[in-house]
Design a protein around this motif. Structure first.
Motif, short mmCIF file in Angstrom:
data_model
loop_
_atom_site.label_atom_id
_atom_site.label_comp_id
_atom_site.label_asym_id
_atom_site.label_seq_id
_atom_site.Cartn_x
_atom_site.Cartn_y
_atom_site.Cartn_z
N GLY A 1 32.90 2.35 -20.26
CA GLY A 1 31.61 2.18 -19.58
C GLY A 1 30.56 2.92 -20.36
N SER B 1 27.50 5.44 -21.61
CA SER B 1 27.28 6.88 -21.56
C SER B 1 26.42 7.20 -20.35
N LYS C 1 31.92 8.59 -16.31
CA LYS C 1 33.35 8.40 -16.63
C LYS C 1 34.10 9.73 -16.56
N SER D 1 40.48 13.43 -27.28
CA SER D 1 40.04 12.72 -28.48
C SER D 1 39.54 13.69 -29.54
N ARG E 1 30.94 14.92 -33.34
CA ARG E 1 29.67 15.35 -32.74
C ARG E 1 29.72 16.85 -32.44
N ARG F 1 29.10 20.79 -27.16
CA ARG F 1 28.05 21.14 -26.20
C ARG F 1 28.39 22.48 -25.55
N TYR G 1 37.40 17.91 -26.44
CA TYR G 1 37.65 17.20 -27.71
C TYR G 1 38.28 18.17 -28.69
N GLU H 1 42.81 4.33 -32.50
CA GLU H 1 41.55 3.64 -32.73
C GLU H 1 40.51 4.70 -33.02
N VAL I 1 35.92 4.99 -33.71
CA VAL I 1 34.64 4.27 -33.83
C VAL I 1 33.56 5.20 -34.34
N TYR J 1 30.06 5.93 -33.22
CA TYR J 1 29.20 5.75 -32.06
C TYR J 1 27.93 6.56 -32.30
N TYR K 1 34.40 9.13 -33.29
CA TYR K 1 35.24 9.46 -32.13
C TYR K 1 36.55 8.72 -32.32
N THR L 1 40.96 8.27 -30.89
CA THR L 1 42.13 8.62 -30.08
C THR L 1 43.28 8.99 -30.99
N LEU M 1 37.07 5.95 -23.35
CA LEU M 1 36.60 5.38 -24.61
C LEU M 1 35.27 4.70 -24.45
N GLU M 2 34.48 4.65 -25.52
CA GLU M 2 33.31 3.77 -25.47
C GLU M 2 33.83 2.33 -25.62
N ARG N 1 21.24 5.83 -26.49
CA ARG N 1 22.35 5.67 -25.54
C ARG N 1 21.97 4.67 -24.45
P1 5GP Z 1 30.11 11.94 -25.55
O1 5GP Z 1 29.43 12.27 -26.83
O2 5GP Z 1 29.14 11.70 -24.43
O3 5GP Z 1 31.21 12.93 -25.18
O4 5GP Z 1 30.88 10.55 -25.78
C1 5GP Z 1 30.20 9.44 -26.28
C2 5GP Z 1 31.03 8.20 -26.03
O5 5GP Z 1 32.24 8.25 -26.82
C3 5GP Z 1 31.49 8.06 -24.58
O6 5GP Z 1 31.24 6.71 -24.17
C4 5GP Z 1 32.96 8.35 -24.63
O7 5GP Z 1 33.67 7.64 -23.63
C5 5GP Z 1 33.32 7.85 -26.01
N1 5GP Z 1 34.59 8.40 -26.54
C6 5GP Z 1 35.11 9.63 -26.37
N2 5GP Z 1 36.28 9.74 -27.02
C7 5GP Z 1 36.51 8.56 -27.62
C8 5GP Z 1 37.58 8.04 -28.43
O8 5GP Z 1 38.57 8.69 -28.72
N3 5GP Z 1 37.45 6.77 -28.86
C9 5GP Z 1 36.39 5.99 -28.53
N4 5GP Z 1 36.38 4.75 -28.98
N5 5GP Z 1 35.37 6.44 -27.78
C10 5GP Z 1 35.44 7.70 -27.33
#
Ligand code: 5GP
Length: 186
Positions: free
Chosen positions: A4, A6, A10, A29, A33, A36, A45, A64, A66, A68, A73, A75, A94-95, A139
């Motif tokens: 879903g 950002s 989630k 994951s 980035r 925070r 993370y 996988e 990506v 983003y 990011y 897994t 996941l995104e 975002r």
């Molecule tokens: P945030 O920077 O807000 O923690 O995450 C940004 C986006 O990356 C969110 O949509 C989150 O669900 C996604 N994300 C976090 N870990 C992974 C990952 O391991 N693989 C993928 N594909 N997306 C991830």
């Protein structure tokens, strides 16, 4: 597997789900980035620099990964092994792009899309204030296009009310776990 846009909540919903169903465990994951405030390496993370992340890609460490908004990011396969060894069921956050890939590659993965109203998403991201104004804009633009992809996932839960969304999510996962248990016993 939960996906879903950002700001849809989630992370909050997953934390509440795992509290209710202790047989679940969230895979940690890796990301490039910045950490925070309040985040811990190895808890939210694994925070890696880009060269290290790229080396891990070359080693085949990721199920996988990506790019983003210019950050990587992924897994880690080792997380899936670790969680399975504890006899638990793995939850991935996941995104969208990564979620679609896992959905294709992992037959039987249960996929859930968390949706929220775009104005509400923007309000949450601004309130969270962990990204710059420009990044929040990026975002939000991405979220708009992602909301149109909800139909590609097995379930959709609208996060307009966190209690109601948690109950809906828990009911779906409980049903899926019971179904998997029945299949395994046959
Ligand atoms: P945030 O920077 O807000 O923690 O995450 C940004 C986006 O990356 C969110 O949509 C989150 O669900 C996604 N994300 C976090 N870990 C992974 C990952 O391991 N693989 C993928 N594909 N997306 C991830």
């Amino acid at each position: 597997m939960v996906t879903g846009p950002s700001g849809a909540g989630k992370g909050t919903l997953i934390a509440r789900l795992v509290e209710r169903l202790p047989e679940l465990e969230v895979a940690v994951s890796a990301t490039t980035r910045a950490q925070r405030p309040g985040e811990e390496d190895g808890r939210e993370y694994w925070f890696l620099d880009e060269p290290t992340f790229r080396t891990r890609i070359a080693e085949g460490a990721f199920l996988e990964w990506v790019d983003y908004i210019d950050k990587l990011y992924g897994t880690l396969r080792s997380e899936l092994v670790r969680i399975a060894a504890r006899g638990r069921v793995c939850v991935l956050e996941l995104e969208l792009e990564g979620a679609l890939r896992v959905q294709e590659d992992v037959p039987g993965a249960v996929t859930l899309f968390i949706a929220a109203d775009v104005d509400e998403l923007e309000r949450r991201l601004r309130e969270r204030a962990t990204e710059s104004t420009g990044e929040i804009g990026q975002r939000i633009r991405l979220a708009r296009s992602q909301l149109e992809q909800a139909h590609r996932f097995r379930y959709m839960v609208r996060n307009d009310d966190v209690e109601r969304a948690t109950a809906a999510l828990t009911a779906i996962v409980e049903r899926e776990l019971a179904f998997a248990g029945t299949m395994a016993a046959r």
